[in-house]
Design a protein around this motif. Structure first.
Motif, short mmCIF file in Angstrom:
data_model
loop_
_atom_site.label_atom_id
_atom_site.label_comp_id
_atom_site.label_asym_id
_atom_site.label_seq_id
_atom_site.Cartn_x
_atom_site.Cartn_y
_atom_site.Cartn_z
N VAL A 1 7.69 -37.12 27.40
CA VAL A 1 6.27 -36.84 27.82
C VAL A 1 5.80 -38.15 27.12
O VAL A 1 6.45 -38.12 25.67
CB VAL A 1 5.56 -36.24 27.71
CG1 VAL A 1 4.01 -35.97 28.20
CG2 VAL A 1 6.82 -34.61 28.67
N TYR A 2 5.19 -39.06 28.24
CA TYR A 2 4.15 -40.17 27.43
C TYR A 2 2.66 -39.96 27.85
O TYR A 2 2.88 -39.94 28.84
CB TYR A 2 4.57 -41.45 27.65
CG TYR A 2 6.44 -41.28 27.53
CD1 TYR A 2 6.39 -42.11 26.29
CD2 TYR A 2 6.96 -41.57 28.45
CE1 TYR A 2 8.39 -42.21 25.99
CE2 TYR A 2 8.65 -41.78 28.23
CZ TYR A 2 9.18 -42.26 26.77
OH TYR A 2 10.24 -42.13 26.68
N ALA A 3 2.46 -39.87 27.01
CA ALA A 3 0.83 -39.45 27.01
C ALA A 3 -0.19 -41.19 26.41
O ALA A 3 -0.15 -41.14 24.81
CB ALA A 3 0.05 -38.56 26.22
N PRO B 1 -5.87 -37.48 25.90
CA PRO B 1 -4.85 -37.91 26.84
C PRO B 1 -5.32 -37.96 27.90
O PRO B 1 -4.87 -37.36 28.87
CB PRO B 1 -4.33 -37.20 26.42
CG PRO B 1 -5.11 -35.97 26.57
CD PRO B 1 -6.04 -36.18 24.82
N ILE C 1 -3.98 -31.85 25.68
CA ILE C 1 -3.01 -31.93 27.00
C ILE C 1 -1.57 -30.39 27.23
O ILE C 1 -2.01 -29.50 26.51
CB ILE C 1 -1.72 -32.73 26.82
CG1 ILE C 1 -1.14 -34.40 26.44
CG2 ILE C 1 -0.09 -32.17 28.17
CD1 ILE C 1 0.20 -34.66 25.86
N VAL D 1 -1.38 -38.89 31.46
CA VAL D 1 0.17 -38.44 31.30
C VAL D 1 1.82 -38.73 32.21
O VAL D 1 1.14 -39.03 33.32
CB VAL D 1 -0.10 -37.54 30.99
CG1 VAL D 1 -0.77 -36.77 29.79
CG2 VAL D 1 -0.34 -35.83 32.33
N GLY E 1 -3.48 -34.31 31.70
CA GLY E 1 -4.44 -34.91 30.94
C GLY E 1 -6.13 -33.97 31.32
O GLY E 1 -7.08 -34.30 31.65
N GLU F 1 5.66 -38.12 33.20
CA GLU F 1 6.57 -37.25 32.31
C GLU F 1 8.19 -37.58 32.50
O GLU F 1 8.61 -38.02 33.97
CB GLU F 1 7.26 -35.43 32.30
CG GLU F 1 8.18 -35.46 31.84
CD GLU F 1 8.22 -33.52 31.67
OE1 GLU F 1 8.93 -32.91 31.84
OE2 GLU F 1 6.94 -33.36 33.05
N ASP G 1 -2.99 -41.60 24.00
CA ASP G 1 -4.12 -41.18 23.03
C ASP G 1 -4.47 -42.36 22.08
O ASP G 1 -4.12 -43.89 22.11
CB ASP G 1 -2.54 -40.87 21.57
CG ASP G 1 -2.76 -40.01 19.99
OD1 ASP G 1 -3.37 -39.77 20.55
OD2 ASP G 1 -1.69 -40.57 19.74
#
Length: 346
Positions: free
Chosen positions: A53-55, A42, A18, A45, A8, A47, A57
């Motif tokens: 995957v959640y980043a 990001p 990313i 992050v 990140g 996973e 933002d």
């Protein structure tokens, strides 16, 4: 063996989002940095086991800031976008996945809000609940209000939140539908600035890193009562260091024998040995080989540690002695733009 890591970043200079970085454990080198997902700042992050995957933002709509999470399908090397959860205001500082409950948690340093998201069948997120923190600390620059910097699940299933702005660690009970109820709170020394926390399940203690105080607090954790109590406090930098420093990431080895903390300013990784009673002793400091080391992480068998330096756009690779806990420099000056987070890929 080739292992891969999500990186990140901030996107203030040359970074575009990313990245993926590979580690060759046989050749003992980092290589093949590649951009795999576009996002605005990001910085953290996570996973899931389902390879979503959640980043964090940060974007702009009609000239105004919006922030939240961007969701990706991580089943292929290049991330496929699934959507966003953006609301007015700045983006969060931390994101993690609760596999057991199928929730995602964020801590928003800027707004003072902790958010619980429900993971839907397709991997997208819907908001389950939010909690607004209040209060402030004695240091005006970073304690002008609440600044939650971390929200993650304790070993016994509560949510622990570190609020750097009001010097408080909160423990929440989590309902089946994602509602948070405050269970207890631990008040840190004024100006400590709690940033992240890890739990030693063998010793029934937690290790809390204080960004503003450049320290680690050892907290006894009574699971039955859901309560944290201070038992020891140590510095992460030498006593004669007078320039700016901010302690950042904290990691505990899987055998729970060694603890590591990154220092931004003193630009180092501090190594602590864990005693029989869970108390800590500082045994080593090693240079980060760059400026402003944010995050670091172990590889799969913890024989290596990968660290990223934000200001100098580089990563550093260390080998780790599992018996002594000490790190040795293997590789430096690996280009990674504005690195903030290091997360092993699922």
């Amino acid at each position: 063996m080739i292992e891969t890591f999500l990186i990140g970043t901030y996107t203030h200079k040359s970074s575009e989002g990313i990245y993926q970085l590979k580690l060759d454990t046989t050749a003992k080198k980092l290589f093949d940095l590649s951009l795999i997902g576009s996002a605005g700042n990001p910085t953290y992050v996570a996973e899931s086991k389902a390879q979503k995957v959640y980043a964090v933002d940060a974007e702009s709509e009609d000239g105004k800031k919006v922030g939240g999470l961007k969701m990706f399908d991580g089943s292929t090397e290049t991330l496929g976008e699934l959507g966003t959860t953006l609301t007015p205001g700045s983006s969060p500082a931390y994101v993690t996945v609760d596999e057991d409950r199928q929730f995602v948690y964020t801590a928003n340093y800027h707004t003072g809000i902790v958010t619980v998201y429900k993971i839907e069948a397709d991997g997208t997120l819907t908001t389950a609940s939010t909690v607004q923190h209040t209060g402030a600390g004695p240091l005006p620059e970073q304690q002008d209000g609440p600044h939650p910097h971390f929200a993650d699940v304790t070993p016994d299933g509560r949510l622990v939140v570190c609020d750097l702005g009001n010097d408080t660690v909160y423990l929440y009970d989590i309902s089946d539908d994602g509602k948070l109820t405050e269970h207890s709170r631990f008040n840190c020394a004024r100006g400590f600035g709690p940033r992240h926390i890890v739990f030693n399940t063998a010793k029934h203690v937690a290790y809390l890193v204080g960004e503003l105080g450049s320290g680690v607090a050892v907290l006894a954790y009574d699971e039955a009562e859901g309560k944290l109590t201070l038992t020891q406090a140590l510095k992460t930098i030498p006593k004669d260091w007078t320039q700016h420093n901010g302690a950042a990431a904290i990691r505990l080895s899987n055998d729970q024998r060694f603890l590591y903390v990154s220092n931004r300013g003193y630009n180092s990784l501090a190594t602590f040995a864990v005693g029989e009673d869970g108390q800590l002793s500082l045994i080593d400091q090693i240079s980060s080989e760059g400026d402003f080391p944010r995050d670091f992480n172990f590889n799969a068998d913890e024989s290596f540690v990968i660290l990223v330096n934000q200001n100098t756009d580089n990563a550093t690779l260390y080998s780790r002695n599992a018996e002594t806990g000490k790190l040795s420099l293997v590789q430096k000056d690996v280009h990674v733009p504005e690195g903030v987070c290091v997360a092993p890929r699922i």
